[in-house]
Write an enzyme that holds these catalytic residues in place. Structure first.
Site, PDB file in Angstrom:
ATOM      1  N   GLU A 133     -20.523 -39.865   0.780  1.00  0.00           N
ATOM      2  CA  GLU A 133     -21.186 -41.136   0.522  1.00  0.00           C
ATOM      3  C   GLU A 133     -22.651 -41.091   0.985  1.00  0.00           C
ATOM      4  OE1 GLU A 133     -19.833 -45.668   1.159  1.00  0.00           O
ATOM      5  OE2 GLU A 133     -19.999 -44.520   3.012  1.00  0.00           O
ATOM      6  N   ARG A 182     -17.302 -40.142   4.105  1.00  0.00           N
ATOM      7  CA  ARG A 182     -18.569 -40.740   4.553  1.00  0.00           C
ATOM      8  C   ARG A 182     -19.741 -39.769   4.373  1.00  0.00           C
ATOM      9  NH1 ARG A 182     -17.533 -45.581   3.722  1.00  0.00           N
ATOM     10  NH2 ARG A 182     -16.167 -46.601   5.170  1.00  0.00           N
ATOM     11  N   SER A 184     -31.077 -23.979  -1.995  1.00  0.00           N
ATOM     12  CA  SER A 184     -29.993 -23.014  -2.063  1.00  0.00           C
ATOM     13  C   SER A 184     -28.905 -23.378  -1.064  1.00  0.00           C
ATOM     14  CB  SER A 184     -30.513 -21.609  -1.739  1.00  0.00           C
ATOM     15  OG  SER A 184     -29.441 -20.698  -1.622  1.00  0.00           O
TER      16      SER A 184
END
Length: 185
Positions: free
Chosen positions: A117, A114, A140
């Site tokens: 995602e 998740r 960074s």
């Protein structure tokens, strides 16, 4: 150690072979992480509690126990006090530069999936706003602070706040006269 060697063909000159040599007689990163997490569990403390005692962020503290970050000199005593089950060998292993990486199967774990995602879903928008505000560049991941906090939502539900505070690194125009590493030709 044998598992790591078998998984990667016992390539003594490879990155994995170097990692095996780096850990000496220890049984590999997986076992090292298991021992570090067992020592943490024995303390009865959360990563956040330990982090407050040693003066680091909770995410970086967790990274230490997952052997994804290096324990710097000057923090050993604070860490030993916060987590007394850490042996001299474990602290010494934490002080070595770790072999960073991850097992790709971790991406199947629901929370990790998740998170991936969410970053993928919002990635283009995050990049667009970053470019509008700061120009062409990247954030960074080396000079970055990560923290995890829990807050209460409007309905009193627990909500997770994940902050990634990274240094902005602008892409540079590669002007040939600025290149200090001249071609050997």
């Amino acid at each position: 150690m044998q598992d790591l060697e078998q998984d990667h063909g016992n390539q003594g000159g490879s990155v994995y072979g170097q990692a095996i040599k780096q850990y000496g007689q220890q049984t590999g990163k997986h076992d090292l992480v298991g021992q570090l997490l067992a020592a943490k569990e024995a303390s009865g403390k959360t990563f956040t509690q330990i982090s407050k005692e040693i003066g680091l962020t909770n995410a970086f503290t967790a990274q230490l126990f997952y052997n994804q970050a290096q324990l710097k000199s000057g923090r050993e005593e604070l860490l030993r006090k916060a987590c007394p089950a850490l042996t001299d060998e474990l602290v010494a292993a934490m002080k070595r530069a770790p072999m960073r990486g991850f097992d790709p199967s971790i991406l199947k774990e629901p929370h990790i999936y998740r998170m991936t995602e969410a970053v993928t879903h919002y990635g283009e928008s995050i990049k667009a706003i970053m470019n509008e505000e700061l120009g062409d560049g990247i954030m960074s991941a080396i000079d970055m602070y990560a923290t995890i906090d829990v807050i209460k939502g409007k309905a009193g539900e627990n909500r997770l706040v994940i902050s990634l505070n990274g240094k902005f690194l602008p892409h540079v125009e590669q002007v040939s006269e600025d290149n200090t590493a001249k071609s050997p030709k």
